[in-house]
Enzyme design. Structure first.
Site, PDB file in Angstrom:
ATOM      1  N   GLU A 161       0.835  -1.208   0.000  1.00 51.69           N
ATOM      2  CA  GLU A 161       0.000   0.000   0.000  1.00 51.69           C
ATOM      3  C   GLU A 161       0.863   1.249   0.000  1.00 51.69           C
ATOM      4  O   GLU A 161       1.705   1.438   0.871  1.00 51.69           O
ATOM      5  CB  GLU A 161      -0.948   0.005   1.207  1.00 51.69           C
ATOM      6  CG  GLU A 161      -1.876   1.213   1.162  1.00 51.69           C
ATOM      7  CD  GLU A 161      -3.011   1.149   2.179  1.00 51.69           C
ATOM      8  OE1 GLU A 161      -2.948   0.309   3.090  1.00 51.69           O
ATOM      9  OE2 GLU A 161      -3.946   1.963   2.044  1.00 51.69           O
ATOM     10  N   GLU A 255     -12.687   2.613   2.710  1.00 47.11           N
ATOM     11  CA  GLU A 255     -12.096   2.847   4.025  1.00 47.11           C
ATOM     12  C   GLU A 255     -12.583   4.179   4.571  1.00 47.11           C
ATOM     13  O   GLU A 255     -12.520   5.194   3.882  1.00 47.11           O
ATOM     14  CB  GLU A 255     -10.565   2.919   3.923  1.00 47.11           C
ATOM     15  CG  GLU A 255      -9.886   1.601   4.066  1.00 47.11           C
ATOM     16  CD  GLU A 255      -8.398   1.758   4.347  1.00 47.11           C
ATOM     17  OE1 GLU A 255      -7.834   0.829   4.938  1.00 47.11           O
ATOM     18  OE2 GLU A 255      -7.793   2.780   3.970  1.00 47.11           O
TER      19      GLU A 255
HETATM   20 MN    MN Z   1      -5.780   2.352   2.881  1.00 42.28          MN
END
Ligand code: MN
Length: 314
Positions: A161, A255
């Site tokens: 990420e 998210e």
């Molecule tokens: Mn994230």
């Protein structure tokens, strides 16, 4: 109508599975919270749940797998390392602890039935006070190569990420991460992009996705303030169009984080100090509808601009 000449080999992908992070639903991480998160994820119409693997032993992974399967969901797992267990450290002991944590998380993720371990796997998820050193980066590359081989033996993929400068010093852009992937040199290591971080570090929400192309393995969509999707200033239509343009058919996971009424420590590394929402179900349903409508629009735009449609499943 003539189809414009294009370098794309992509097709408009089949519908992407939509996911949601488990910590939208709960402020603690134990088996009861995990079961609640799974149930709510399915009820809100999502296809995938992302499970935090900060403490892989915290929940019974076999039991989680049963619940996830019974709910008809897919799962992906994620974590960020910490300063005391960091594969990008120059200290071999700290790097070794980091690698042990990754291996434990990978094995728990496999038991849960996840096809990917994602997140900040290459360093601590924290603000560093110096740039990453060559030796530290080399340690991370070596450890991730070994982790990728282990993941391959479990039929799994890694997603690195890309996070902003306040959350790592190893990679902050898609370009940094593609270089890291080249150095790791394993086909099952992919880039994991997140609109919240892209907003801070990238020139726009389109170019990084095009740069990643087929090496894009996972996508997080969040508002710039991590609240209701579409309530911030990000041009998310640009991101969804780019995903269609590269033929991305993987999961897209929502998210959002809001400070719990009673601090639990779980949100501190992400600097979640404010309450941006209270009604978890409303937030989750709104985000799913938003992503679905964005995808429909982006796919229509892709077809209108000459991308071939996805072959029908069968
Ligand atoms: Mn994230």
């Amino acid at each position: 109508m003539s189809v414009p000449a294009t370098a794309h080999t992509a097709r408009v992908p089949p519908a992407n599975p939509l996911g949601i992070h488990a910590l939208v639903w709960v402020d603690h991480w134990d088996i009861a919270s995990a079961e609640l998160a799974i149930e709510q994820t399915a009820r809100a119409g999502y296809a995938l749940i992302e499970l935090p693997m900060l403490d892989p032993g915290a929940v019974d992974a076999k039991r989680l797998r049963e619940r996830i399967t019974a709910a008809g969901l897919a799962a992906r797992c994620s974590l960020g390392l910490t300063f005391d267990a960091d594969i990008s450290s120059e200290d071999p002991e700290i790097a070794r602890r980091g690698e042990q944590r990754l291996v434990a998380a990978l094995e728990a993720a496999s038991t849960v039935g996840a096809d990917m371990l994602a997140g900040v796997l290459y360093s601590a998820l924290a603000k560093y006070s110096k740039p990453a050193s060559q030796r530290g980066r080399r340690n991370a590359v070596d450890a991730l190569g070994r982790l990728a081989d282990r993941a391959a033996s479990l039929g799994m993929t890694l997603g690195l990420e890309v996070v902003n400068r306040y959350e790592s010093n190893v990679v902050n852009t898609a370009k940094d991460t593609l270089r890291l992937l080249d150095d790791i040199g394993r086909p099952n290591v992919t880039v994991h992009l997140d609109s919240y971080h892209m907003n801070i570090e990238e020139v726009d929400l389109h170019q990084p996705i095009i740069a990643c192309g087929k090496r894009l393995g996972y996508v997080h969509v969040g508002a710039n303030h991590r609240g209701y999707l579409g309530s911030g200033h990000l041009e998310l239509a640009v991101l969804f169009r780019a995903l269609v343009e590269v033929g991305y058919s993987g999961p897209i996971t929502f998210e959002a984080f809001s400070a719990p009424a009673e601090p639990t420590g779980l949100f501190d590394t992400l600097a979640i100090w404010r309450r941006l929402w209270d009604d978890r179900g409303d937030l989750a349903r709104a985000a799913r509808l938003y992503m679905e409508s964005q995808l429909v629009a982006a796919r229509q735009a892709g077809l209108a601009s000459g991308l071939p449609a996805a072959p029908t499943a069968g």
